[in-house]
Design a protein around this motif. Structure first.
Motif, PDB file in Angstrom:
ATOM      1  N   UNK A  44      17.190  81.688 -73.206  1.00 34.88           N
ATOM      2  CA  UNK A  44      18.068  82.509 -72.387  1.00 34.88           C
ATOM      3  C   UNK A  44      18.997  83.357 -73.243  1.00 34.88           C
ATOM      4  N   UNK A  45      19.197  84.603 -72.801  1.00 36.68           N
ATOM      5  CA  UNK A  45      20.233  85.441 -73.397  1.00 36.68           C
ATOM      6  C   UNK A  45      21.515  85.302 -72.582  1.00 36.68           C
ATOM      7  N   UNK A  46      21.369  84.914 -71.310  1.00 34.22           N
ATOM      8  CA  UNK A  46      22.487  84.676 -70.412  1.00 34.22           C
ATOM      9  C   UNK A  46      22.011  83.834 -69.248  1.00 34.22           C
ATOM     10  N   UNK A  47      22.928  83.218 -68.515  1.00 35.31           N
ATOM     11  CA  UNK A  47      22.542  82.325 -67.418  1.00 35.31           C
ATOM     12  C   UNK A  47      21.751  83.041 -66.330  1.00 35.31           C
ATOM     13  N   UNK A  48      21.925  84.371 -66.237  1.00 35.18           N
ATOM     14  CA  UNK A  48      21.171  85.101 -65.222  1.00 35.18           C
ATOM     15  C   UNK A  48      19.663  85.029 -65.461  1.00 35.18           C
ATOM     16  N   UNK A  49      19.267  84.744 -66.705  1.00 34.23           N
ATOM     17  CA  UNK A  49      17.839  84.642 -67.015  1.00 34.23           C
ATOM     18  C   UNK A  49      17.186  83.429 -66.359  1.00 34.23           C
ATOM     19  N   UNK A  50      17.997  82.484 -65.886  1.00 34.92           N
ATOM     20  CA  UNK A  50      17.435  81.318 -65.197  1.00 34.92           C
ATOM     21  C   UNK A  50      16.650  81.733 -63.956  1.00 34.92           C
ATOM     22  N   UNK A  51      17.014  82.874 -63.382  1.00 34.14           N
ATOM     23  CA  UNK A  51      16.316  83.371 -62.195  1.00 34.14           C
ATOM     24  C   UNK A  51      14.864  83.731 -62.497  1.00 34.14           C
ATOM     25  N   UNK A  52      14.588  84.090 -63.753  1.00 32.16           N
ATOM     26  CA  UNK A  52      13.247  84.565 -64.114  1.00 32.16           C
ATOM     27  C   UNK A  52      12.350  83.452 -64.629  1.00 32.16           C
ATOM     28  N   UNK A  53      12.897  82.254 -64.827  1.00 29.45           N
ATOM     29  CA  UNK A  53      12.112  81.142 -65.361  1.00 29.45           C
ATOM     30  C   UNK A  53      11.692  80.193 -64.249  1.00 29.45           C
ATOM     31  N   UNK A  54      10.451  79.726 -64.324  1.00 29.04           N
ATOM     32  CA  UNK A  54       9.964  78.755 -63.350  1.00 29.04           C
ATOM     33  C   UNK A  54       8.720  78.081 -63.908  1.00 29.04           C
ATOM     34  N   UNK A  55       8.383  76.916 -63.383  1.00 30.07           N
ATOM     35  CA  UNK A  55       7.171  76.218 -63.809  1.00 30.07           C
ATOM     36  C   UNK A  55       6.636  75.395 -62.644  1.00 30.07           C
ATOM     37  N   UNK A  56       5.511  74.745 -62.873  1.00 31.35           N
ATOM     38  CA  UNK A  56       4.876  73.966 -61.818  1.00 31.35           C
ATOM     39  C   UNK A  56       5.618  72.699 -61.450  1.00 31.35           C
ATOM     40  N   UNK A  57       6.660  72.354 -62.213  1.00 33.10           N
ATOM     41  CA  UNK A  57       7.419  71.136 -61.937  1.00 33.10           C
ATOM     42  C   UNK A  57       8.700  71.420 -61.156  1.00 33.10           C
ATOM     43  N   UNK A  58       8.794  72.630 -60.593  1.00 30.57           N
ATOM     44  CA  UNK A  58       9.995  73.003 -59.833  1.00 30.57           C
ATOM     45  C   UNK A  58      10.252  72.010 -58.706  1.00 30.57           C
ATOM     46  N   UNK A  59      11.522  71.665 -58.547  1.00 32.76           N
ATOM     47  CA  UNK A  59      11.893  70.678 -57.534  1.00 32.76           C
ATOM     48  C   UNK A  59      13.171  71.156 -56.855  1.00 32.76           C
ATOM     49  N   UNK A  60      13.006  71.820 -55.721  1.00 31.54           N
ATOM     50  CA  UNK A  60      14.153  72.380 -55.018  1.00 31.54           C
ATOM     51  C   UNK A  60      14.828  71.386 -54.100  1.00 31.54           C
ATOM     52  N   UNK A  61      15.992  71.781 -53.622  1.00 31.93           N
ATOM     53  CA  UNK A  61      16.772  70.905 -52.757  1.00 31.93           C
ATOM     54  C   UNK A  61      16.077  70.655 -51.416  1.00 31.93           C
ATOM     55  N   UNK A  62      15.379  71.665 -50.913  1.00 30.83           N
ATOM     56  CA  UNK A  62      14.834  71.552 -49.551  1.00 30.83           C
ATOM     57  C   UNK A  62      13.310  71.564 -49.520  1.00 30.83           C
ATOM     58  N   UNK A  63      12.669  71.245 -50.664  1.00 33.49           N
ATOM     59  CA  UNK A  63      11.217  71.344 -50.695  1.00 33.49           C
ATOM     60  C   UNK A  63      10.552  70.250 -49.851  1.00 33.49           C
ATOM     61  N   UNK A  64       9.434  70.599 -49.271  1.00 30.97           N
ATOM     62  CA  UNK A  64       8.633  69.670 -48.484  1.00 30.97           C
ATOM     63  C   UNK A  64       7.208  69.741 -49.012  1.00 30.97           C
ATOM     64  N   UNK A  65       6.664  68.632 -49.356  1.00 30.76           N
ATOM     65  CA  UNK A  65       5.349  68.618 -49.979  1.00 30.76           C
ATOM     66  C   UNK A  65       4.284  68.136 -49.000  1.00 30.76           C
ATOM     67  N   UNK A  66       3.142  68.779 -49.065  1.00 28.75           N
ATOM     68  CA  UNK A  66       1.987  68.280 -48.338  1.00 28.75           C
ATOM     69  C   UNK A  66       1.408  67.123 -49.137  1.00 28.75           C
ATOM     70  N   UNK A  67       0.486  66.403 -48.549  1.00 28.84           N
ATOM     71  CA  UNK A  67      -0.139  65.282 -49.238  1.00 28.84           C
ATOM     72  C   UNK A  67      -0.849  65.757 -50.502  1.00 28.84           C
TER      73      UNK A  67
END
Length: 265
Positions: A44-67
């Motif tokens: 990161x060059x700044x915290x705003x760059x966190x918006x552009x990073x993601x991966x397959x292990x993302x775990x959000x507050x409201x996520x709902x997973x299928x089986x």
């Protein structure tokens, strides 16, 4: 709907921050309990760059997973955790491939990554889905000065020192320097190659295992020594050609003066 990014991921650990040096100086990265490395998947060059990073292990507050998604995540987390355990066991016995820090430092970093991933599994999966590797005991914290396979490290260092000092380029360097007088830039450059051997020899005699590990990786300095030899020989060849050309010119001029003197008489 939450955007998938490091900023919205529950794995983000902003209390852990690694500031980079070298070519990445000025950048940093935060901790991540999901990634095997223990850090987010980018710099990161700044915290705003966190918006552009993601991966397959993302775990959000409201996520709902299928089986199907749950099974996929279970497999990914299980394989990642097992991979960390396998790496820890291998590095403990054979040592870490990297040589900037002691093996103890690297092993403790792996331990933190394992601990973080275990916590990630507890958050992301139901207990019935915990992978087998989850129940493996957390590796112990290792002394920071720990170095694996020390006997083999010493043998490797002794072998590297012998090979270095008996390499054709090093033997040439010794012969070349014996014929030099006084101080010169060439002698200053040559001192670097002699110093490498001295440092490795001293590391062996003092049982400085990390220094041994760093110095036995001598492909770079061997390449530099070969380059130095070529440069010196090329300079000597050019100087020899200039001298030969100068001597020939003097001889021609001498012949011209003799002819002129004969005509004058």
């Amino acid at each position: 709907m939450e955007k998938h990014s490091c900023r919205t991921c529950r794995n983000l650990e902003k209390e852990r921050k690694e500031v980079m040096e070298g070519r990445l100086k000025g950048r940093y990265r935060y901790g991540c309990s999901g990634q095997g490395s223990g850090y987010v998947c980018g710099f990161l060059a700044g915290d705003e760059d966190l918006e552009t990073l993601s991966c397959g292990l993302w775990h959000g507050q409201s996520e709902r997973k299928t089986e199907k998604e749950a099974q996929k995540l279970e497999k990914e987390l299980g394989e990642s955790l097992q991979g960390l355990f396998d790496r820890w066991n291998e590095w403990y016995v054979r040592g870490c491939p990297e040589g900037k820090e002691t093996d103890g430092v690297y092993l403790n970093r792996l331990r933190l990554a394992i601990k973080g991933l275990v916590e990630r599994i507890e958050e992301a999966l139901e207990e019935s889905r915990f992978p087998e590797s989850y129940y493996s005991p957390l590796p112990p914290e290792i002394a920071k000065d720990y170095m694996a396979d020390r006997d083999n490290l010493v043998r490797s260092a002794e072998r590297a020192l012998y090979q270095y000092r008996n390499s054709p380029d090093y033997l040439w360097l010794e012969s070349y320097m014996n014929g030099q007088k006084g101080k010169s830039k060439e002698m200053e450059k040559a001192a670097v190659f002699f110093e490498h051997g001295k440092v490795l020899e001293e590391a062996i005699s003092r049982n400085q295992y990390l220094l041994m590990k760093q110095e036995i990786r001598q492909e770079g300095i061997l390449a530099e020594l070969a380059k130095y030899r070529r440069t010196v020989l090329q300079k000597e060849q050019k100087a020899a050609r200039r001298n030969k050309s100068g001597q020939k010119g003097k001889k021609d001029m001498s012949g011209q003066f003799t002819l002129f003197e004969e005509k004058a008489s």
